[in-house]
Design an enzyme around this catalytic site. Structure first.
Site, PDB file in Angstrom:
ATOM      1  N   LYS A 138      32.427  45.422  34.675  1.00  0.00           N
ATOM      2  CA  LYS A 138      33.063  45.124  33.383  1.00  0.00           C
ATOM      3  C   LYS A 138      32.094  44.543  32.353  1.00  0.00           C
ATOM      4  O   LYS A 138      32.253  44.778  31.159  1.00  0.00           O
ATOM      5  CB  LYS A 138      34.254  44.190  33.586  1.00  0.00           C
ATOM      6  CG  LYS A 138      35.398  44.875  34.339  1.00  0.00           C
ATOM      7  CD  LYS A 138      36.615  43.994  34.499  1.00  0.00           C
ATOM      8  CE  LYS A 138      37.631  44.669  35.410  1.00  0.00           C
ATOM      9  NZ  LYS A 138      38.887  43.902  35.555  1.00  0.00           N
ATOM     10  N   ASP A 156      42.734  43.408  30.368  1.00  0.00           N
ATOM     11  CA  ASP A 156      43.159  42.647  31.554  1.00  0.00           C
ATOM     12  C   ASP A 156      44.134  41.530  31.173  1.00  0.00           C
ATOM     13  O   ASP A 156      45.084  41.239  31.909  1.00  0.00           O
ATOM     14  CB  ASP A 156      41.947  42.033  32.264  1.00  0.00           C
ATOM     15  CG  ASP A 156      41.182  43.059  33.089  1.00  0.00           C
ATOM     16  OD1 ASP A 156      41.699  44.175  33.274  1.00  0.00           O
ATOM     17  OD2 ASP A 156      40.066  42.727  33.541  1.00  0.00           O
TER      18      ASP A 156
END
Lengths: 268, 268
Positions: free
Chosen positions: B74, B111
């Protein structure tokens, strides 16, 4: 329609430019699922200028088991193989790569094998036949080599471009010095295997690839054209009761061979 | 189960290491199909050391619309974006990239947005609440930022690692200087929003992420743990009649957001 897809799904790519016309991803994926293999074959649109860099990087994908290759990448793809099959080496081209158990990449050319498998399924075993091949391009080259590997007694090659025809003849003669390979014409008389590897027959206005009125009753006939499925050549063969393998049958036979090859890789 | 697949199918990849545990490819693909989009999301297993080279080459795939990114990529993925959303820039991380109409790549971090969407669906609108966040790792950082962006009145952060906790607090304070952000503990008394962003609750032997007996009746509760779906924290919240968003609800809410984002790309 496509079965399973999750994080453990193994990948294969089919690369071409253009790619949108390609019909095989669903069929290959369905064949894998039918064999209990958790895999998917997805299309990848890669331009010729991007091909080398893309393939080098795609090999870093650890769940990538294989790459099916279509126009215009079949020659470039051969350079990305650590090992080539005999037919792939002869033709300098591959239509499929797979990762082997040792991590190296093997290349194979199944374009001709699909033709021969479909011909056999139609009842036209090529061994011993006198073959006339029309078309000396990529498909024709693969089919010519596969016919010789399958034991035809003789092969004649016809192409509108004499230089291309003669180059293929020279290459095939070098690989099969004991079988007569010669330049042919559009007259199928005397031949017992007729292979059309040109696009002729796709359009209603096309002339036939060879003289349909001269097809003998003992000829087995195969055609690479998939649409229409029954080309004038196929129709003429059927009218004489000859074994006839359509382009669709070739495509299906090749899908079965590709699935064998790709799944073999995944299970090694 | 998965709908269509052909040469015109648009591709998205989900990249991680490991990747086999990932469950989203089927759900994302199904959501695309339900919206009439001919697309597929397939898993790609890429090691950290291969990530940069792979992503650079994957961008050459002309039918690749987006890349979903999971652990450990990420942060690295943010470097491959030509543009970052505000939350992605703040966190220095993205969990999805898409190709925009001008050919450039945009990055987004969803997220935290999945957590907030699930909380809202459960009836726990975060605006105005006093929030306690447990866990200051990747998920906790994204959730903390999203809670502030959603208008919480105050945020306390609890983490077993004080340095990690303080680093997140400093970053959030800099971005939201007008909202009190402080170090918290495991006592939820006085808080009206409780967020677990640790793995605690996955195993039966785990201690709870916070003191369950001190949860107030006016708290909305969310948990990132997906298995079991009803963790002891979720069970305690439900027993008090509190709005409770499970990890599974977060996962589903995020899948909807990811699909929006990825299909938006394909249709631009």
């Amino acid at each position: 329609m496509l079965g399973h897809l999750d994080g453990a799904t193994r990948l294969c790519l089919i690369l071409g430019d253009p790619i949108a016309q390609v019909k095989s991803p669903a069929g290959l994926t369905r064949r894998m699922a039918a064999r209990g293999h958790n895999g998917v074959v997805v299309p990848g649109h890669v331009a010729a200028g991007d091909f080398d860099a893309f393939v080098a990087a795609a090999k870093r994908l650890r769940n990538l088991d294989g790459i099916v290759v279509t126009v215009p990448h079949k020659f470039a793809a051969a350079r990305h193989c650590d090992r080539l099959s005999g037919r792939a080496r002869l033709l300098g081209a591959v239509n499929v790569l797979r990762r082997e158990a040792d991590g190296r990449w093997a290349g194979e050319m199944l374009d001709g094998a699909g033709f021969v498998a479909a011909l056999r399924q139609a009842g036209g075993e090529p061994a011993g036949r006198r073959a006339l091949l029309v078309g000396a391009g990529g498909a024709g080259s693969a089919i010519g080599a596969e016919l010789l590997a399958s034991g035809v007694a003789a092969l004649a090659v016809h192409d509108a471009d004499p230089a291309r025809r003669d180059a293929l003849i020279a290459r095939l003669r070098a690989a099969w010095p004991d079988v007569p390979v010669s330049a042919g014409g559009d007259d199928p008389a005397g031949f017992t295997l007729l292979a059309n590897a040109t696009p002729l027959g796709m359009r209603a206005a096309d002339p036939p690839p060879l003289r349909l009125d001269r097809i003998g009753p003992d000829a087995a006939v195969g055609d690479v054209v998939t649409a229409p499925e029954a080309t004038p050549l196929i129709a003429a063969a059927r009218a004489r009761g000859c074994p006839a393998a359509t382009g669709v049958a070739m495509f299906e036979a090749q899908a079965a061979l590709l699935t064998d090859y790709l799944i073999g890789a995944a299970r090694l």
